[in-house]
Motif scaffolding. Structure first.
Motif, mmCIF file in Angstrom:
data_model
loop_
_atom_site.group_PDB
_atom_site.id
_atom_site.type_symbol
_atom_site.label_atom_id
_atom_site.label_comp_id
_atom_site.label_asym_id
_atom_site.label_seq_id
_atom_site.Cartn_x
_atom_site.Cartn_y
_atom_site.Cartn_z
ATOM 1 N N PHE A 19 0.821 -1.216 0.000
ATOM 2 C CA PHE A 19 0.000 0.000 0.000
ATOM 3 C C PHE A 19 0.855 1.266 0.000
ATOM 4 N N ASP A 20 1.949 1.272 0.716
ATOM 5 C CA ASP A 20 2.751 2.510 0.804
ATOM 6 C C ASP A 20 3.328 2.922 -0.550
ATOM 7 N N VAL A 21 3.614 1.966 -1.419
ATOM 8 C CA VAL A 21 4.162 2.355 -2.727
ATOM 9 C C VAL A 21 3.160 2.265 -3.871
ATOM 10 N N TRP A 22 2.182 1.397 -3.754
ATOM 11 C CA TRP A 22 1.228 1.234 -4.860
ATOM 12 C C TRP A 22 -0.146 1.833 -4.559
ATOM 13 N N GLY A 23 -0.279 2.479 -3.395
ATOM 14 C CA GLY A 23 -1.558 3.070 -3.005
ATOM 15 C C GLY A 23 -1.928 4.300 -3.815
ATOM 16 N N ALA A 79 6.801 -7.872 -2.123
ATOM 17 C CA ALA A 79 6.620 -6.882 -1.045
ATOM 18 C C ALA A 79 6.814 -7.523 0.327
ATOM 19 N N THR A 80 7.321 -6.688 1.218
ATOM 20 C CA THR A 80 7.558 -7.082 2.612
ATOM 21 C C THR A 80 6.859 -6.043 3.494
ATOM 22 N N PRO A 81 6.194 -6.462 4.560
ATOM 23 C CA PRO A 81 5.584 -5.453 5.444
ATOM 24 C C PRO A 81 6.649 -4.459 5.919
ATOM 25 N N ARG A 83 7.433 -3.045 8.593
ATOM 26 C CA ARG A 83 8.175 -3.281 9.840
ATOM 27 C C ARG A 83 9.211 -4.387 9.718
ATOM 28 N N PHE A 84 9.120 -5.195 8.647
ATOM 29 C CA PHE A 84 10.073 -6.303 8.481
ATOM 30 C C PHE A 84 11.111 -6.043 7.389
ATOM 31 N N ARG A 85 11.096 -4.851 6.803
ATOM 32 C CA ARG A 85 11.994 -4.614 5.662
ATOM 33 C C ARG A 85 13.459 -4.559 6.070
ATOM 34 N N ARG A 86 14.318 -4.798 5.087
ATOM 35 C CA ARG A 86 15.787 -4.734 5.225
ATOM 36 C C ARG A 86 16.322 -5.792 6.181
ATOM 37 N N ARG A 87 15.652 -6.924 6.188
ATOM 38 C CA ARG A 87 16.170 -8.061 6.968
ATOM 39 C C ARG A 87 16.442 -9.251 6.058
ATOM 40 N N GLY A 88 16.375 -9.018 4.758
ATOM 41 C CA GLY A 88 16.690 -10.090 3.816
ATOM 42 C C GLY A 88 15.515 -10.969 3.432
ATOM 43 N N TYR A 89 14.293 -10.616 3.880
ATOM 44 C CA TYR A 89 13.170 -11.528 3.639
ATOM 45 C C TYR A 89 12.753 -11.590 2.160
ATOM 46 N N ALA A 90 12.689 -10.438 1.492
ATOM 47 C CA ALA A 90 12.294 -10.473 0.075
ATOM 48 C C ALA A 90 13.342 -11.231 -0.746
ATOM 49 N N SER A 91 14.605 -11.010 -0.429
ATOM 50 C CA SER A 91 15.677 -11.734 -1.151
ATOM 51 C C SER A 91 15.531 -13.233 -0.937
ATOM 52 N N LYS A 92 15.269 -13.618 0.289
ATOM 53 C CA LYS A 92 15.111 -15.042 0.619
ATOM 54 C C LYS A 92 13.932 -15.630 -0.164
ATOM 55 N N SER A 114 10.956 -4.598 -13.016
ATOM 56 C CA SER A 114 11.349 -4.015 -11.732
ATOM 57 C C SER A 114 10.875 -2.575 -11.591
ATOM 58 N N ASP A 115 10.258 -2.289 -10.447
ATOM 59 C CA ASP A 115 9.869 -0.905 -10.110
ATOM 60 C C ASP A 115 10.987 -0.206 -9.350
ATOM 61 N N ILE A 116 11.956 -0.961 -8.907
ATOM 62 C CA ILE A 116 12.991 -0.393 -8.041
ATOM 63 C C ILE A 116 14.358 -0.561 -8.710
ATOM 64 N N ASP A 117 15.367 -0.004 -8.072
ATOM 65 C CA ASP A 117 16.727 -0.121 -8.611
ATOM 66 C C ASP A 117 17.021 -1.593 -8.929
ATOM 67 N N GLN A 118 17.453 -1.831 -10.167
ATOM 68 C CA GLN A 118 17.599 -3.220 -10.621
ATOM 69 C C GLN A 118 18.679 -3.987 -9.851
ATOM 70 N N GLN A 119 19.497 -3.249 -9.127
ATOM 71 C CA GLN A 119 20.567 -3.918 -8.370
ATOM 72 C C GLN A 119 20.019 -4.971 -7.395
ATOM 73 N N PHE A 120 18.839 -4.670 -6.830
ATOM 74 C CA PHE A 120 18.233 -5.621 -5.896
ATOM 75 C C PHE A 120 18.082 -6.987 -6.562
ATOM 76 N N TYR A 121 17.589 -6.973 -7.810
ATOM 77 C CA TYR A 121 17.366 -8.237 -8.513
ATOM 78 C C TYR A 121 18.645 -8.777 -9.152
HETATM 79 C C1 LIG Z 1 11.559 -3.859 -2.179
HETATM 80 C C2 LIG Z 1 11.163 -4.708 -0.961
HETATM 81 C C3 LIG Z 1 10.272 -5.844 -1.431
HETATM 82 C C4 LIG Z 1 12.416 -5.271 -0.320
HETATM 83 O O1 LIG Z 1 12.006 -6.103 0.742
HETATM 84 P P1 LIG Z 1 13.016 -6.488 1.926
HETATM 85 O O2 LIG Z 1 12.451 -7.661 2.633
HETATM 86 O O3 LIG Z 1 13.336 -5.291 2.711
HETATM 87 O O4 LIG Z 1 14.273 -6.913 1.051
HETATM 88 P P2 LIG Z 1 15.698 -7.406 1.517
HETATM 89 O O5 LIG Z 1 15.877 -7.166 2.979
HETATM 90 O O6 LIG Z 1 15.906 -8.752 0.974
HETATM 91 O O7 LIG Z 1 16.623 -6.433 0.699
HETATM 92 C C5 LIG Z 1 16.689 -5.083 1.054
HETATM 93 C C6 LIG Z 1 17.225 -4.365 -0.161
HETATM 94 O O8 LIG Z 1 16.139 -4.028 -1.023
HETATM 95 C C7 LIG Z 1 16.567 -2.930 -1.810
HETATM 96 N N1 LIG Z 1 15.492 -1.967 -1.834
HETATM 97 C C8 LIG Z 1 14.452 -1.870 -1.004
HETATM 98 N N2 LIG Z 1 13.654 -0.851 -1.396
HETATM 99 C C9 LIG Z 1 14.211 -0.338 -2.477
HETATM 100 C C10 LIG Z 1 13.856 0.721 -3.334
HETATM 101 N N3 LIG Z 1 12.760 1.461 -3.156
HETATM 102 N N4 LIG Z 1 14.677 0.987 -4.372
HETATM 103 C C11 LIG Z 1 15.777 0.240 -4.564
HETATM 104 N N5 LIG Z 1 16.175 -0.784 -3.791
HETATM 105 C C12 LIG Z 1 15.382 -1.048 -2.752
HETATM 106 C C13 LIG Z 1 17.816 -2.350 -1.202
HETATM 107 O O9 LIG Z 1 18.885 -2.802 -1.994
HETATM 108 C C14 LIG Z 1 17.874 -3.048 0.143
HETATM 109 O O10 LIG Z 1 19.191 -3.281 0.506
HETATM 110 P P3 LIG Z 1 19.834 -2.399 1.664
HETATM 111 O O11 LIG Z 1 19.089 -2.808 2.897
HETATM 112 O O12 LIG Z 1 21.248 -2.837 1.642
HETATM 113 O O13 LIG Z 1 19.611 -0.986 1.270
HETATM 114 C C15 LIG Z 1 10.433 -3.847 0.123
HETATM 115 O O14 LIG Z 1 11.182 -2.657 0.337
HETATM 116 C C16 LIG Z 1 9.019 -3.455 -0.276
HETATM 117 O O15 LIG Z 1 8.069 -4.172 0.033
HETATM 118 N N6 LIG Z 1 8.862 -2.325 -0.947
HETATM 119 C C17 LIG Z 1 7.540 -1.913 -1.399
HETATM 120 C C18 LIG Z 1 7.091 -2.738 -2.604
HETATM 121 C C19 LIG Z 1 8.078 -2.647 -3.759
HETATM 122 O O16 LIG Z 1 8.528 -1.582 -4.151
HETATM 123 N N7 LIG Z 1 8.415 -3.813 -4.317
HETATM 124 C C20 LIG Z 1 9.333 -3.944 -5.425
HETATM 125 C C21 LIG Z 1 8.603 -4.294 -6.650
HETATM 126 S S1 LIG Z 1 9.707 -4.440 -8.037
#
Ligand SMILES: CC(C)(COP(=O)(O)OP(=O)(O)OC[C@H]1O[C@@H](n2cnc3c(N)ncnc32)[C@H](O)[C@@H]1OP(=O)(O)O)[C@@H](O)C(=O)NCCC(=O)NCCS
Length: 152
Positions: A19-23, A79-81, A83-92, A114-121
């Motif tokens: 919701f915070d990003v797609w709302g 997406a990750t809630p 409160r749980f972000r940046r703990r590696g859950y989405a990557s996992k 990708s909606d976000i910086d492609q480095q994540f993926y």
């Molecule tokens: C993107 C998202 C799914 C990452 O979830 P997470 O569980 O925190 O992911 P991880 O902990 O595995 O990885 C965190 C990394 O995500 C990346 N990241 C998160 N949000 C980002 C953003 N808006 N832009 C670029 N990179 C982002 C960063 O590289 C971050 O690494 P850092 O902690 O070293 O900065 C989460 O921030 C989210 O739900 N965002 C809202 C929905 C969204 O934008 N989804 C992406 C769709 S393509």
């Protein structure tokens, strides 16, 4: 920690994660209604990362939709809630779903937009298609022929 398909009663909690990003400035209620009625969301299968009976992250998997070729899958709405972000859950979650699709679903490649910086993926093994938001993770031997699925 493990991955499973989401259950119907979990869908609202899954929608809430984005919701915070797609709302897009609409109310939470309106957003939920849009998600519940979304044909795109109904076209896929939701997966969740679980620990201690709690949903830590979610994503949707598409097959035979959006002009994805046979044996190719799409993932989206990762997406990750908050409160749980940046703990590696989405990557996992992405890694576990990738492993499952390659090992048990005869998957040749996984596409995403990708909606976000492609480095994540790219850290998770996805390759950028030059000049666009599309990325793909190939299985061994997959040759990308340059044809893209429709945006999803
Ligand atoms: C993107 C998202 C799914 C990452 O979830 P997470 O569980 O925190 O992911 P991880 O902990 O595995 O990885 C965190 C990394 O995500 C990346 N990241 C998160 N949000 C980002 C953003 N808006 N832009 C670029 N990179 C982002 C960063 O590289 C971050 O690494 P850092 O902690 O070293 O900065 C989460 O921030 C989210 O739900 N965002 C809202 C929905 C969204 O934008 N989804 C992406 C769709 S393509």
């Amino acid at each position: 920690m493990y991955v499973r398909e989401a259950q119907c009663h979990e869908l609202d909690a899954i929608y809430a994660m984005g919701f915070d990003v797609w709302g897009d400035g609409i109310s939470y209620e309106e957003y939920l209604v849009g998600c519940r009625e979304s044909q795109k969301y109904q076209a896929g299968t939701w997966y969740v990362l679980i620990d201690n009976e709690q949903i830590l992250s979610s994503l949707i998997v598409y097959q035979n939709k959006f002009a994805l070729k046979d044996d190719c899958f799409g993932i989206g709405s990762v997406a990750t809630p908050n409160r749980f972000r940046r703990r590696g859950y989405a990557s996992k979650l992405v890694n576990l779903v990738k492993t499952e699709l390659f090992a048990h679903r005869n998957c040749k490649a996984i596409f995403l937009y990708s909606d976000i910086d492609q480095q994540f993926y790219s850290k998770l093994g996805f390759i950028t298609v030059k000049g666009c938001d599309c990325m793909y993770a190939p299985s061994p031997g997959f040759e990308f022929d340059g044809s893209l699925p429709a945006y999803f």
